[in-house]
Scaffold this motif. Structure first.
Motif, PDB file in Angstrom:
ATOM      1  N   ALA A 126       0.835  -1.206   0.000  1.00 41.66           N
ATOM      2  CA  ALA A 126       0.000   0.000   0.000  1.00 41.66           C
ATOM      3  C   ALA A 126       0.869   1.255   0.000  1.00 41.66           C
ATOM      4  O   ALA A 126       0.568   2.238  -0.695  1.00 41.66           O
ATOM      5  N   LEU A 127       1.961   1.235   0.758  1.00 35.20           N
ATOM      6  CA  LEU A 127       2.874   2.378   0.774  1.00 35.20           C
ATOM      7  C   LEU A 127       3.516   2.593  -0.589  1.00 35.20           C
ATOM      8  O   LEU A 127       3.635   3.726  -1.067  1.00 35.20           O
ATOM      9  N   CYS A 128       3.928   1.503  -1.229  1.00 35.65           N
ATOM     10  CA  CYS A 128       4.560   1.606  -2.551  1.00 35.65           C
ATOM     11  C   CYS A 128       3.594   2.162  -3.579  1.00 35.65           C
ATOM     12  O   CYS A 128       3.968   2.999  -4.424  1.00 35.65           O
ATOM     13  N   ALA A 129       2.355   1.694  -3.539  1.00 34.89           N
ATOM     14  CA  ALA A 129       1.342   2.201  -4.467  1.00 34.89           C
ATOM     15  C   ALA A 129       1.118   3.684  -4.245  1.00 34.89           C
ATOM     16  O   ALA A 129       0.972   4.464  -5.200  1.00 34.89           O
ATOM     17  N   ASP A 130       1.123   4.103  -2.988  1.00 39.18           N
ATOM     18  CA  ASP A 130       0.945   5.524  -2.684  1.00 39.18           C
ATOM     19  C   ASP A 130       2.150   6.340  -3.126  1.00 39.18           C
ATOM     20  O   ASP A 130       2.005   7.473  -3.592  1.00 39.18           O
ATOM     21  N   ASP A 131       3.346   5.770  -2.975  1.00 34.78           N
ATOM     22  CA  ASP A 131       4.559   6.489  -3.391  1.00 34.78           C
ATOM     23  C   ASP A 131       4.484   6.914  -4.855  1.00 34.78           C
ATOM     24  O   ASP A 131       4.946   8.004  -5.226  1.00 34.78           O
ATOM     25  N   GLU A 132       3.918   6.050  -5.688  1.00 33.14           N
ATOM     26  CA  GLU A 132       3.861   6.327  -7.124  1.00 33.14           C
ATOM     27  C   GLU A 132       3.041   7.572  -7.437  1.00 33.14           C
ATOM     28  O   GLU A 132       3.378   8.336  -8.333  1.00 33.14           O
ATOM     29  N   SER A 135       4.577  10.851  -4.839  1.00 28.55           N
ATOM     30  CA  SER A 135       5.990  11.254  -4.952  1.00 28.55           C
ATOM     31  C   SER A 135       6.715  11.209  -3.614  1.00 28.55           C
ATOM     32  O   SER A 135       7.647  11.974  -3.373  1.00 28.55           O
ATOM     33  N   ARG A 136       6.284  10.315  -2.737  1.00 27.76           N
ATOM     34  CA  ARG A 136       6.966  10.166  -1.458  1.00 27.76           C
ATOM     35  C   ARG A 136       7.975   9.015  -1.525  1.00 27.76           C
ATOM     36  O   ARG A 136       8.050   8.302  -2.518  1.00 27.76           O
ATOM     37  N   GLN A 137       8.744   8.867  -0.463  1.00 26.28           N
ATOM     38  CA  GLN A 137       9.799   7.856  -0.415  1.00 26.28           C
ATOM     39  C   GLN A 137       9.565   6.912   0.749  1.00 26.28           C
ATOM     40  O   GLN A 137       9.408   7.344   1.892  1.00 26.28           O
ATOM     41  N   THR A 138       9.521   5.619   0.464  1.00 25.55           N
ATOM     42  CA  THR A 138       9.453   4.600   1.508  1.00 25.55           C
ATOM     43  C   THR A 138      10.794   3.875   1.572  1.00 25.55           C
ATOM     44  O   THR A 138      11.369   3.512   0.547  1.00 25.55           O
ATOM     45  N   VAL A 139      11.281   3.693   2.787  1.00 17.95           N
ATOM     46  CA  VAL A 139      12.567   3.033   3.026  1.00 17.95           C
ATOM     47  C   VAL A 139      12.329   1.873   3.989  1.00 17.95           C
ATOM     48  O   VAL A 139      11.642   2.035   5.002  1.00 17.95           O
ATOM     49  N   ALA A 159      16.072 -12.734   1.271  1.00 18.19           N
ATOM     50  CA  ALA A 159      14.630 -12.997   1.230  1.00 18.19           C
ATOM     51  C   ALA A 159      13.839 -11.701   1.294  1.00 18.19           C
ATOM     52  O   ALA A 159      12.828 -11.534   0.598  1.00 18.19           O
ATOM     53  N   LEU A 160      14.326 -10.756   2.111  1.00 18.60           N
ATOM     54  CA  LEU A 160      13.617  -9.487   2.268  1.00 18.60           C
ATOM     55  C   LEU A 160      13.629  -8.681   0.975  1.00 18.60           C
ATOM     56  O   LEU A 160      12.624  -8.064   0.603  1.00 18.60           O
ATOM     57  N   ARG A 161      14.742  -8.699   0.286  1.00 22.90           N
ATOM     58  CA  ARG A 161      14.833  -7.939  -0.968  1.00 22.90           C
ATOM     59  C   ARG A 161      13.932  -8.538  -2.038  1.00 22.90           C
ATOM     60  O   ARG A 161      13.492  -7.841  -2.951  1.00 22.90           O
ATOM     61  N   GLN A 162      13.673  -9.841  -1.941  1.00 21.73           N
ATOM     62  CA  GLN A 162      12.711 -10.458  -2.857  1.00 21.73           C
ATOM     63  C   GLN A 162      11.308  -9.903  -2.595  1.00 21.73           C
ATOM     64  O   GLN A 162      10.504  -9.762  -3.514  1.00 21.73           O
ATOM     65  N   GLN A 163      11.009  -9.567  -1.339  1.00 25.71           N
ATOM     66  CA  GLN A 163       9.693  -9.075  -0.967  1.00 25.71           C
ATOM     67  C   GLN A 163       9.542  -7.574  -1.179  1.00 25.71           C
ATOM     68  O   GLN A 163       8.431  -7.083  -1.397  1.00 25.71           O
ATOM     69  N   THR A 164      10.641  -6.837  -1.105  1.00 28.24           N
ATOM     70  CA  THR A 164      10.560  -5.373  -1.133  1.00 28.24           C
ATOM     71  C   THR A 164      10.861  -4.767  -2.499  1.00 28.24           C
ATOM     72  O   THR A 164      10.734  -3.550  -2.673  1.00 28.24           O
ATOM     73  N   GLY A 165      11.254  -5.586  -3.469  1.00 30.33           N
ATOM     74  CA  GLY A 165      11.474  -5.067  -4.814  1.00 30.33           C
ATOM     75  C   GLY A 165      12.588  -4.041  -4.880  1.00 30.33           C
ATOM     76  O   GLY A 165      13.701  -4.265  -4.396  1.00 30.33           O
ATOM     77  N   ASP A 166      12.274  -2.885  -5.463  1.00 31.44           N
ATOM     78  CA  ASP A 166      13.286  -1.844  -5.685  1.00 31.44           C
ATOM     79  C   ASP A 166      13.440  -0.885  -4.505  1.00 31.44           C
ATOM     80  O   ASP A 166      14.226   0.077  -4.588  1.00 31.44           O
TER      81      ASP A 166
END
Length: 270
Positions: A126-132, A135-139, A159-166
């Motif tokens: 949900a955060l990633c979809a909102d970022d698009e 124009s916010r940044q999720t870390v 494993a975490l990077r597989q779940q978090t994408g870019d």
């Protein structure tokens, strides 16, 4: 723009409307907020980033509301942990604080927990979809890395990077950083991952003004389109209502004429 009227017309967009109001005001510091499950080290991390014991840290639940502190030209928000209150009120406060106020969201996950669970994945998506659109940044911040050995840490990160994408992922140890700075051990503090996270956050903070302007324009267009759609839906409903009323009136008139005709015939027959 009449904000109160828009909120009344679009109650489901109240977070977007509140965000637009904040974006339209000036002089606000870049805001960094933490979001994540209870007892994953959110308050401890914020204290390390600030360099002072500002937010309460305990094994029992301390953060039950959104708390703010300004330091280093940044406004830091500590939010309640997700999934720890039965009624869900604290979850709502945490999501509201991130949806309305945050420019940069730190999604916190404790290293010892391994992969993200289904609730965390849904929240992060949900955060990633909102970022698009905002124009916010999720870390993603993987806390308490010092409690996990190197081999396990490498597997968890993979494993975490597989779940978090870019999304950027920062493994950190807030306790190691705090101890290193307190005891004047720069090598220990340097191995905590916190300096790298701080440097990245400062880069993000430098971009906040530009990102806010893009977000303000996008949100304004989004809300205007939502108002247009609501107006069109109301007009369509009004048209259907008028058509239904006209149909009912025509049926009433037909029945009235028919009843009057039959009544006259009955009277003539008598």
């Amino acid at each position: 723009m009449d904000i109160s009227a828009i909120t009344t017309a679009l109650p489901e967009r109240r977070d977007d409307i509140a965000r637009l109001q904040l974006l339209s005001s000036s002089g606000r510091l870049p805001t960094v907020a933490v979001l994540g499950k209870y007892n994953h080290g959110k308050s401890t991390l914020l204290n390390a980033l600030i360099g002072n014991e500002v937010f309460k840290v305990s094994d029992v639940r301390e953060t039950v509301r959104v708390q703010a502190h300004e330091s280093q030209g940044i406004r830091w928000l500590d939010t309640p942990g997700l999934g720890a209150d039965v009624a869900g009120g604290d979850d709502a406060l945490a999501r509201e604080g991130n949806a309305r106020e945050a420019d940069i969201r730190l999604f916190i996950h404790a290293a010892g927990e391994g992969e993200l669970d289904a609730e965390e994945q849904a929240c992060l998506e949900a955060l990633c979809a909102d970022d698009e659109c905002s124009s916010r940044q999720t870390v993603v911040v993987l806390t308490r890395m010092a409690q996990v050995d190197e081999a396990d840490m490498a597997a968890i990160l993979g494993a975490l990077r597989q779940q978090t994408g870019d999304l950027p992922v920062f493994p950190v140890s807030a306790s190691r950083y705090t101890r290193g700075t307190r005891e004047n051990k720069p090598l220990l503090a340097g191995r905590s991952g916190v300096p790298e996270l701080l440097a990245f956050l400062r880069e993000c903070a430098d971009e906040v003004t530009e990102r806010r302007e893009r977000s303000r324009r996008a949100l304004g267009e989004l809300l205007l389109e939502a108002v247009r759609q609501k107006r069109a839906a109301c007009e369509a409903a009004r048209g259907r209502l008028r058509k239904d009323m006209a149909s009912r009136l025509a049926a009433f008139k037909h029945d009235y004429v028919d009843m009057r005709t039959r009544l006259r015939r009955e009277l003539k027959g008598n």
